[in-house]
Design a protein around this motif. Structure first.
Motif, PDB file in Angstrom:
ATOM      1  N   UNK A   1       0.822  -1.211   0.000  1.00  0.00           N
ATOM      2  CA  UNK A   1       0.000   0.000   0.000  1.00  0.00           C
ATOM      3  C   UNK A   1       0.856   1.261   0.000  1.00  0.00           C
ATOM      4  N   UNK A   2       2.027   1.195   0.628  1.00  0.00           N
ATOM      5  CA  UNK A   2       2.931   2.348   0.647  1.00  0.00           C
ATOM      6  C   UNK A   2       3.940   2.304  -0.499  1.00  0.00           C
ATOM      7  N   UNK A   3       3.928   1.241  -1.289  1.00  0.00           N
ATOM      8  CA  UNK A   3       4.837   1.071  -2.430  1.00  0.00           C
ATOM      9  C   UNK A   3       6.297   1.101  -2.001  1.00  0.00           C
ATOM     10  N   UNK A   4       6.586   0.566  -0.818  1.00  0.00           N
ATOM     11  CA  UNK A   4       7.963   0.554  -0.315  1.00  0.00           C
ATOM     12  C   UNK A   4       8.750  -0.657  -0.780  1.00  0.00           C
ATOM     13  N   UNK A   5       8.078  -1.605  -1.401  1.00  0.00           N
ATOM     14  CA  UNK A   5       8.742  -2.805  -1.899  1.00  0.00           C
ATOM     15  C   UNK A   5       7.924  -3.326  -3.071  1.00  0.00           C
ATOM     16  N   UNK A   6       8.548  -3.952  -4.057  1.00  0.00           N
ATOM     17  CA  UNK A   6       7.806  -4.418  -5.234  1.00  0.00           C
ATOM     18  C   UNK A   6       6.995  -5.671  -4.951  1.00  0.00           C
ATOM     19  N   UNK A   7       6.035  -5.544  -4.029  1.00  0.00           N
ATOM     20  CA  UNK A   7       5.185  -6.677  -3.667  1.00  0.00           C
ATOM     21  C   UNK A   7       4.207  -6.995  -4.787  1.00  0.00           C
ATOM     22  N   UNK A   8       3.612  -5.959  -5.386  1.00  0.00           N
ATOM     23  CA  UNK A   8       2.568  -6.147  -6.394  1.00  0.00           C
ATOM     24  C   UNK A   8       3.200  -6.480  -7.738  1.00  0.00           C
ATOM     25  N   UNK A   9       2.668  -7.531  -8.366  1.00  0.00           N
ATOM     26  CA  UNK A   9       3.204  -7.984  -9.658  1.00  0.00           C
ATOM     27  C   UNK A   9       2.275  -7.695 -10.835  1.00  0.00           C
ATOM     28  N   UNK A  10       0.994  -7.530 -10.555  1.00  0.00           N
ATOM     29  CA  UNK A  10       0.023  -7.242 -11.604  1.00  0.00           C
ATOM     30  C   UNK A  10      -0.772  -5.998 -11.231  1.00  0.00           C
ATOM     31  N   UNK A  11      -1.069  -5.178 -12.249  1.00  0.00           N
ATOM     32  CA  UNK A  11      -1.784  -3.920 -12.025  1.00  0.00           C
ATOM     33  C   UNK A  11      -3.024  -3.857 -12.896  1.00  0.00           C
ATOM     34  N   UNK A  12      -4.100  -3.203 -12.456  1.00  0.00           N
ATOM     35  CA  UNK A  12      -4.297  -2.697 -11.087  1.00  0.00           C
ATOM     36  C   UNK A  12      -4.491  -3.852 -10.122  1.00  0.00           C
ATOM     37  N   UNK A  13      -4.284  -3.596  -8.834  1.00  0.00           N
ATOM     38  CA  UNK A  13      -4.376  -4.626  -7.810  1.00  0.00           C
ATOM     39  C   UNK A  13      -5.288  -4.165  -6.685  1.00  0.00           C
ATOM     40  N   UNK A  14      -6.068  -5.079  -6.162  1.00  0.00           N
ATOM     41  CA  UNK A  14      -6.771  -4.839  -4.903  1.00  0.00           C
ATOM     42  C   UNK A  14      -5.882  -5.376  -3.796  1.00  0.00           C
ATOM     43  N   UNK A  15      -5.544  -4.532  -2.839  1.00  0.00           N
ATOM     44  CA  UNK A  15      -4.669  -4.947  -1.746  1.00  0.00           C
ATOM     45  C   UNK A  15      -5.398  -5.913  -0.814  1.00  0.00           C
ATOM     46  N   UNK A  16      -4.618  -6.569   0.042  1.00  0.00           N
ATOM     47  CA  UNK A  16      -5.210  -7.404   1.076  1.00  0.00           C
ATOM     48  C   UNK A  16      -4.921  -8.877   0.899  1.00  0.00           C
ATOM     49  N   UNK A  17      -3.937  -9.404   1.652  1.00  0.00           N
ATOM     50  CA  UNK A  17      -3.556 -10.814   1.522  1.00  0.00           C
ATOM     51  C   UNK A  17      -4.434 -11.725   2.376  1.00  0.00           C
ATOM     52  N   UNK A  18      -5.313 -11.131   3.193  1.00  0.00           N
ATOM     53  CA  UNK A  18      -6.196 -11.893   4.080  1.00  0.00           C
ATOM     54  C   UNK A  18      -7.635 -11.460   3.887  1.00  0.00           C
ATOM     55  N   UNK A  19      -8.548 -12.398   4.105  1.00  0.00           N
ATOM     56  CA  UNK A  19      -9.958 -12.038   4.114  1.00  0.00           C
ATOM     57  C   UNK A  19     -10.774 -13.128   4.787  1.00  0.00           C
ATOM     58  N   UNK A  20     -11.914 -12.729   5.348  1.00  0.00           N
ATOM     59  CA  UNK A  20     -12.854 -13.684   5.940  1.00  0.00           C
ATOM     60  C   UNK A  20     -14.263 -13.226   5.626  1.00  0.00           C
ATOM     61  N   UNK A  21     -15.097 -14.175   5.248  1.00  0.00           N
ATOM     62  CA  UNK A  21     -16.459 -13.811   4.903  1.00  0.00           C
ATOM     63  C   UNK A  21     -17.295 -15.016   4.538  1.00  0.00           C
ATOM     64  N   UNK A  22     -18.320 -14.771   3.719  1.00  0.00           N
ATOM     65  CA  UNK A  22     -19.332 -15.780   3.394  1.00  0.00           C
ATOM     66  C   UNK A  22     -19.403 -15.963   1.878  1.00  0.00           C
ATOM     67  N   UNK A  23     -19.490 -17.215   1.450  1.00  0.00           N
ATOM     68  CA  UNK A  23     -19.551 -17.529   0.022  1.00  0.00           C
ATOM     69  C   UNK A  23     -20.872 -17.036  -0.571  1.00  0.00           C
ATOM     70  N   UNK A  24     -20.758 -16.260  -1.658  1.00  0.00           N
ATOM     71  CA  UNK A  24     -21.921 -15.772  -2.409  1.00  0.00           C
ATOM     72  C   UNK A  24     -22.228 -16.633  -3.623  1.00  0.00           C
TER      73      UNK A  24
END
Length: 329
Positions: free
Chosen positions: A51-74
């Motif tokens: 999110x701060x672009x301090x390291x080349x973590x993102x490989x594809x653009x555009x990207x939605x951030x967030x390596x974790x998530x919890x929720x309900x299957x739609x």
């Protein structure tokens, strides 16, 4: 339409929360995709870097951030998942090469998902997050090695961070004597509230040290790397083990082979991103059993999606303790 924290580079980097629709979500031409209503996500160190672009973590653009998530299957094209199932996602390149979970919806491959234990709400699952799941993987690795005998003396480095905080709480509840290393002297009471028996200054470990030092620890959970990891190895008792899972100080390891060949110390690398499903399921089952859910409130701050970018900046500045849960709706 739903909100997502989108990272773009065209050509300059930009991070912002904006409205998108389902056409923005990835598809799986080979099948197996699962659309999830994400109730909660979280901020991990890797999210902060992206999110701060301090390291080349993102490989594809555009990207939605967030390596974790919890929720309900739609909706589901995967045989393991049905509408209404509660799921949790950690890693698998989500937020790096595949659009992530800092959004009200995500489309993920069913092979990546773990059924959320009944013991946890989605908020609690993200209070655990990749950091807490990684802490559990470290504990499991040390147990497999035999380094966590009854009432072991365990060092946890980077103790006020996400991995460290959960590791302290887990190890203390399992009956071990935990020494927490931190650079934040004013957080000693917080660490003791999680179960730390002793709090030491990280300066004791962060400078170059001797190849072999006084034996102090039966086991170590290290999320810091560099000189801290080297000194932890040099201070581990004969036959002990060090679980290494992070690089907050650096990715180098300025050590010698002496702890390994003279004391039989084991250095155990712990990866959370691509861990196989069986190990993930075991880790989440253990978290549901061994982590006191009341501790989660102690180590968690909750924010809204619109607050995630400034929170990521604070995370990179070392101004965040414990876990940050993000409400995505």
């Amino acid at each position: 339409m739903f909100k997502a924290l989108v990272l773009e580079k065209n050509p300059d980097f930009h991070a912002g929360v904006r409205d998108v629709d389902e056409s923005f979500l990835p598809v799986f031409p080979e099948g197996g995709g699962v659309t999830v209503a994400i109730d909660h996500s979280t901020l991990n160190y890797k999210d902060g870097l992206a999110i701060t672009n301090r390291s080349p973590v993102v490989r594809n653009w555009p990207m939605v951030a967030g390596i974790d998530g919890a929720g309900v299957v739609l909706a589901s094209e995967h045989p393991r998942w049905a509408v209404g199932d509660r799921v949790v996602l950690n890693g698998f390149g989500v937020g790096e090469t595949h659009k992530g979970c800092l959004a009200a919806r995500a489309r993920l491959h069913g092979d990546w998902l773990v059924r959320l234990p009944e013991a946890f709400s989605t908020r609690q699952a993200m209070a655990v997050g990749t950091a807490g799941y990684t802490a559990m993987l470290c504990v499991m690795a040390l147990e497999r090695h035999g380094a966590l005998a009854s009432a072991a003396n365990v060092l946890v480095t980077g103790a006020t961070g996400g991995v460290g905080s959960v590791a302290v709480a887990l190890l203390a509840r399992l009956g071990h004597r935990v020494t927490a290393a931190t650079g934040k002297a004013d957080e000693a009471a917080y660490l003791r509230s999680l179960g730390a028996a002793e709090v030491i200054d990280r300066a004791e470990l962060s400078a170059p040290g001797k190849p072999l030092q006084k034996e102090r620890w039966d086991a170590v959970v290290d999320a810091v790397g560099s000189h801290t990891l080297a000194n932890a190895c040099a201070q581990t008792r004969y036959g002990g083990a060090v679980a290494a899972c992070g690089l907050a100080q650096g990715h180098d390891l300025p050590a010698t082979v002496m702890p390994f060949i003279l004391r039989g110390v084991a250095l155990l690398g712990v990866d959370s991103v691509m861990a196989p499903l069986a190990r993930r399921e075991e880790a989440w089952a253990r978290l549901a059993r061994d982590l006191d859910p009341t501790r989660l409130d102690t180590l968690t701050t909750e924010i809204g999606l619109d607050e995630a970018i400034p929170a990521a900046v604070r995370l990179m500045e070392g101004a965040v303790r414990g876990r940050v849960v993000v409400r995505t709706v």
